[in-house]
Design a protein around this motif. Sequence first.
Motif, PDB file in Angstrom:
ATOM      1  N   GLY A  77       0.812  -1.216   0.000  1.00  0.00           N
ATOM      2  CA  GLY A  77       0.000   0.000   0.000  1.00  0.00           C
ATOM      3  C   GLY A  77       0.841   1.260   0.000  1.00  0.00           C
ATOM      4  N   VAL A  78       0.138   2.384  -0.065  1.00  0.00           N
ATOM      5  CA  VAL A  78       0.823   3.683  -0.158  1.00  0.00           C
ATOM      6  C   VAL A  78       0.606   4.525   1.088  1.00  0.00           C
ATOM      7  N   THR A  79       0.061   3.912   2.129  1.00  0.00           N
ATOM      8  CA  THR A  79      -0.196   4.681   3.342  1.00  0.00           C
ATOM      9  C   THR A  79       1.115   4.965   4.082  1.00  0.00           C
ATOM     10  N   ARG A  80       1.041   5.938   4.973  1.00  0.00           N
ATOM     11  CA  ARG A  80       2.206   6.250   5.811  1.00  0.00           C
ATOM     12  C   ARG A  80       2.578   5.044   6.655  1.00  0.00           C
ATOM     13  N   LYS A  81       1.560   4.342   7.144  1.00  0.00           N
ATOM     14  CA  LYS A  81       1.808   3.152   7.965  1.00  0.00           C
ATOM     15  C   LYS A  81       2.609   2.128   7.174  1.00  0.00           C
ATOM     16  N   ALA A  82       2.211   1.838   5.911  1.00  0.00           N
ATOM     17  CA  ALA A  82       2.917   0.839   5.107  1.00  0.00           C
ATOM     18  C   ALA A  82       4.343   1.287   4.814  1.00  0.00           C
ATOM     19  N   ALA A  83       4.515   2.579   4.558  1.00  0.00           N
ATOM     20  CA  ALA A  83       5.855   3.086   4.260  1.00  0.00           C
ATOM     21  C   ALA A  83       6.796   2.892   5.452  1.00  0.00           C
ATOM     22  N   ILE A  84       6.285   3.182   6.647  1.00  0.00           N
ATOM     23  CA  ILE A  84       7.122   3.008   7.842  1.00  0.00           C
ATOM     24  C   ILE A  84       7.400   1.520   8.073  1.00  0.00           C
ATOM     25  N   GLN A  85       6.378   0.689   7.852  1.00  0.00           N
ATOM     26  CA  GLN A  85       6.575  -0.755   8.036  1.00  0.00           C
ATOM     27  C   GLN A  85       7.654  -1.269   7.076  1.00  0.00           C
ATOM     28  N   ARG A 123       2.612  -8.679  13.600  1.00  0.00           N
ATOM     29  CA  ARG A 123       1.431  -8.293  12.833  1.00  0.00           C
ATOM     30  C   ARG A 123       0.241  -8.050  13.760  1.00  0.00           C
ATOM     31  N   LYS A 124       0.061  -8.921  14.764  1.00  0.00           N
ATOM     32  CA  LYS A 124      -1.062  -8.755  15.687  1.00  0.00           C
ATOM     33  C   LYS A 124      -0.968  -7.423  16.427  1.00  0.00           C
ATOM     34  N   VAL A 125       0.226  -7.119  16.912  1.00  0.00           N
ATOM     35  CA  VAL A 125       0.395  -5.850  17.627  1.00  0.00           C
ATOM     36  C   VAL A 125       0.158  -4.684  16.677  1.00  0.00           C
ATOM     37  N   SER A 126       0.674  -4.793  15.443  1.00  0.00           N
ATOM     38  CA  SER A 126       0.512  -3.702  14.482  1.00  0.00           C
ATOM     39  C   SER A 126      -0.945  -3.530  14.072  1.00  0.00           C
ATOM     40  N   ASP A 127      -1.659  -4.654  13.943  1.00  0.00           N
ATOM     41  CA  ASP A 127      -3.081  -4.553  13.623  1.00  0.00           C
ATOM     42  C   ASP A 127      -3.838  -3.845  14.743  1.00  0.00           C
ATOM     43  N   ALA A 128      -3.446  -4.122  15.980  1.00  0.00           N
ATOM     44  CA  ALA A 128      -4.136  -3.529  17.122  1.00  0.00           C
ATOM     45  C   ALA A 128      -3.785  -2.060  17.305  1.00  0.00           C
ATOM     46  N   LEU A 129      -2.541  -1.704  16.970  1.00  0.00           N
ATOM     47  CA  LEU A 129      -2.065  -0.341  17.292  1.00  0.00           C
ATOM     48  C   LEU A 129      -1.657   0.470  16.071  1.00  0.00           C
ATOM     49  N   GLY A 130      -1.798  -0.118  14.872  1.00  0.00           N
ATOM     50  CA  GLY A 130      -1.282   0.549  13.680  1.00  0.00           C
ATOM     51  C   GLY A 130      -1.821   1.942  13.440  1.00  0.00           C
ATOM     52  N   LYS A 131      -3.054   2.202  13.855  1.00  0.00           N
ATOM     53  CA  LYS A 131      -3.636   3.528  13.653  1.00  0.00           C
ATOM     54  C   LYS A 131      -3.370   4.467  14.808  1.00  0.00           C
ATOM     55  N   THR A 132      -2.701   3.960  15.838  1.00  0.00           N
ATOM     56  CA  THR A 132      -2.355   4.808  16.983  1.00  0.00           C
ATOM     57  C   THR A 132      -1.132   5.630  16.605  1.00  0.00           C
ATOM     58  N   LEU A 151       3.931   3.560  15.638  1.00  0.00           N
ATOM     59  CA  LEU A 151       4.982   3.443  14.625  1.00  0.00           C
ATOM     60  C   LEU A 151       6.070   4.496  14.831  1.00  0.00           C
ATOM     61  N   ARG A 152       5.676   5.655  15.332  1.00  0.00           N
ATOM     62  CA  ARG A 152       6.694   6.678  15.616  1.00  0.00           C
ATOM     63  C   ARG A 152       7.652   6.185  16.691  1.00  0.00           C
ATOM     64  N   LEU A 153       7.104   5.480  17.677  1.00  0.00           N
ATOM     65  CA  LEU A 153       7.938   4.906  18.740  1.00  0.00           C
ATOM     66  C   LEU A 153       8.966   3.935  18.153  1.00  0.00           C
ATOM     67  N   LEU A 154       8.495   3.026  17.281  1.00  0.00           N
ATOM     68  CA  LEU A 154       9.405   2.028  16.719  1.00  0.00           C
ATOM     69  C   LEU A 154      10.415   2.656  15.777  1.00  0.00           C
ATOM     70  N   ARG A 155      10.008   3.675  15.056  1.00  0.00           N
ATOM     71  CA  ARG A 155      10.903   4.296  14.074  1.00  0.00           C
ATOM     72  C   ARG A 155      11.941   5.182  14.731  1.00  0.00           C
TER      73      ARG A 155
END
Length: 1002
Positions: free
Chosen positions: A526-534, A559-568, A572-576
């Motif tokens: 995908g082209v979302t910000r989430k996918a780019a960071i992933q 994946r489970k954690v990302s599905d639960a928190l991906g829109k938070t 992703l900012r924390l991991l990056r």
Amino acid sequence: MTAAPGRRSSTFTRLLRHGFTDASAAERLLDSPELAPLRDDPVLLEALGGTADPDLALLGLVRLLEAQQSPGARRELLDTLIAAKPLRDRLLGVLGASTALADHLARHPDDWQALVMYEAYDLHPGVEEFEAGLAEATDPVSLRVAYRRCLLSIAARDVCGTTGLAESAAELADLATATLRAALKIAEAAAPEDAALCRLAVIAMGKCGGHELNYVSDVDVIFVGEAAEGTDETLAVRAATRLASHMMRICSETTVEGSIWPVDANLRPEGRNGPLVRTLSSHLAYYQRWAKTWEFQALLKARPVAGDLDLGAEYVAAVQPLVWKAAERENFVPDVQKMRRRVVENIPVAEVDRQLKLGPGGLRDVEFAVQLLQLVHGRADTSLRSGTTLDALKALAAGGYVGRADAAQLDEAYRFLRSMEHRIQLFRLRRTHLVPEDEAELRRIGRSLGLRADPVADLHREWRRHAGVVRRLHEKLFYRPLLDAVAQLATGEARLSTEAARERMVALGYADPASALRHLEALASGVTRKAAIQRTLLPVLLGWFADSADPDAGLLNFRKVSDALGKTPWYLRLLRDEGAAAQNLARVLSAGRLAPDLLMRAPEAVALLGDGDGGGLEPRPRAHLEQEIHAAVKRADDAAQAVTAARGVRRRELFRTAAADIVGSYGTEEQPAEADQGALVDRVGGAVSDLTAATLAGTLRAVVRDGWGDELPTRFAVIGMGRFGGHELGYGSDADVLFVHEPRDGVDEREASQAANKVVSEMRRLLQIPSADPPLLIDADLRPEGKSGPMVRTLTSYAAYYRRWALTWESHALLRAEPVAGDEDLGRRFIELIDPLRYPADGLADEAVREIRRLKARMESERLPRGADPKLHAKLGPGGLSDVEWTVQLMQLRHGASEPGLRTTRTREALAAARAAGLITAEDAATLDEAWVLATRVRNAVMLVRGRAGDTFPTEPRELAAVGRYLGYGPGHAGDMLDAYRRTARRARGVVEELFYGIAER
């Protein structure tokens, strides 16, 4: 003739400087009459010093000179040695590397002339040159002599560096080919009538077929037979079988000249149960209908080498299409994996870490990985269809299937490990893949590989380094191409197809590659910000997952954690952005079941991993925990809701503790693993014990509030026992407790007892309600009269019981009693009551000591699970937790009254106090402490990995590897871990036998 003392002293020093280890023996050899013309030659010592083993080379040279048939022959050899440096280097190089070839030269003293000169044409001889060298052999004995003569020239080129690993291995395969042809000719000459009846083709398999043979290896073959024109097929196959059997005996049997190598035909259809020779049509019928995946993998290296080469070429041409369709077979990948696992499982435990070929990080890992990628991608790309491992690896890199840097590292590692294997086998010309343990042998191998500064240490370092590269093969197979495949990215580089990517995941160690790719696609497409960071994070995360024992679990959990928190926004900012947060998460998600299970029930707890100063993983003080739980209890509508809230806090804090433990044990790129294992153990024990105490305190408050409002009719206290009272709880420990109460003024004792019993019953019920949270089991079996006694007593009742009926084991158990919840004053008075019991003023009577020893011995015999290995049982085994704790507690019972430092419920504190008081030596105290810490870590590791408590090491390989990672052992070193545990426990048991059982009273 004896050298003068002055010259002896000078020579002695020079010998040591040139690498001799037995300079005295070398001096005597140099003084022998045979070496008189060379004694003063300054280049002799230099040439000897350049060999793998100067002592061995000098001895071999003297033996060779002694074996010369005449003074003239000896003079010819000496003159050539003096005049020709190349010969000197070759001959001494062989003599310093191989006792077997030195023995051959002593038996056949003229064969040194095979080393005199290399012309351009024979620097890299092939099959024709070797056939010429074997041409005069007419029987098994002469064939062996001629074979060793040819082998002598290969070894000389090898040890002198004239040829490299790949060339030497190819020459050995060509010599094997020539030898098979010569053996077949001898067999045909012995039975010309059989030779006339059939056409027989010999197909080389394995390393011979791949042109990469060892010095000593089984030569794997398959036989194909056809009838000669006008001959009955059955008669022809029987004749071919007789010829093949005779040929095998000629090569394999031992004669006065030793053996050549075994010829192994077990790769044929049906293995040793199948006919030795089949027709081509019979072979094809078997492969099309019955063959297993591993048989097609083996055929990848098939090459006609002897007999009817046209028939051999027909066979290879017929089976090749089947080989390159093998990857389409159902269960292809699991079959290949299963075969590799079976190889590893069959290695004796004591040999795993010495195995160059079969062990983790060994040669077979490279070969299996390369062959797997060949079978997968060679269907469409014919450039990959080489039977030679290094050529295939080069082709895989050229085709974009393997990263060039990875291929270069694997090439280097493979060459080094094969060179080690060659040097080990060359010494005695024996088939082995085990690295020797003898220091002299290791020194010789190291020197032969050019490691001269500190051969033994340098050899171990280089071996482990290269083995580490091989072990990381599954981690370093092109993460970016994988993402390109699943996310359909354009990178300008070779990109794997989705099918190729699926098989690549297998090579990375994923048991379910299809699911793994779906996870990657879901995360990275995908082209979302989430996918780019992933997409930025995943290549690194995949490497960390692959560093674990269970990559599938790591990726799935991510994946489970990302599905639960991906829109938070913060996730992703924390991991990056926050340094070690992503690596901490990868470690936690792939280290076992417990921590991920805790996190999945409260994904927001991932924020604990990202505190920049590490404070997010620091255990919270007990007072803070109680404050939070009491506030939650106050907000709850009833006791059940209150305990649910308390369990939620406990879940989060257990995750905090487990995550800190995992990160501290694994380490990160920025923060190495914590060196102080005792500190890790104390942190876990203290945190889990504090958390348990806070949970019980909250549960008690909820029960009292629901049943009696603000105040219970009786004062009530919970006393921690065992590991709970000792602040040493593990993740899976029960909470051992005693319950005590005291009626308030004006309250009837019966009413008070009813209230106290109801409190205990309700607390246990609420904490045992089925839930997704880890259970908290209350165990009150250490109470007076055990399971037969009342669950709760008044303080007065305890006093009466202990005064009249207390047994030795109860005084012993009370050593770890400490108030953990409820009325603080009542808890304090309970401790005042039991102190004289657990710290008796007069110490222990001899009979009491004997009783404790009897109890300990009975516990060891009765409680150890049937079938368990006592030496690996962390709790009850020799040198385990029970041994150490009972030894320390015996000192507390004996000396606690006079030594205040011993009046503690904590094992390590009591042990330190005993050392300070002179009751145990510093060395013995350190031995017991090390064993106790290690056993505790093993139990914690088992719970973290399996999600359930256990006292022994797991038997399932992935679980055992995960325990090893937690304890600091890398892939392939589970054997080292078990050996280290046994050693530590054995030393501790020795101390226990002296101090506890009184084998040597102190």
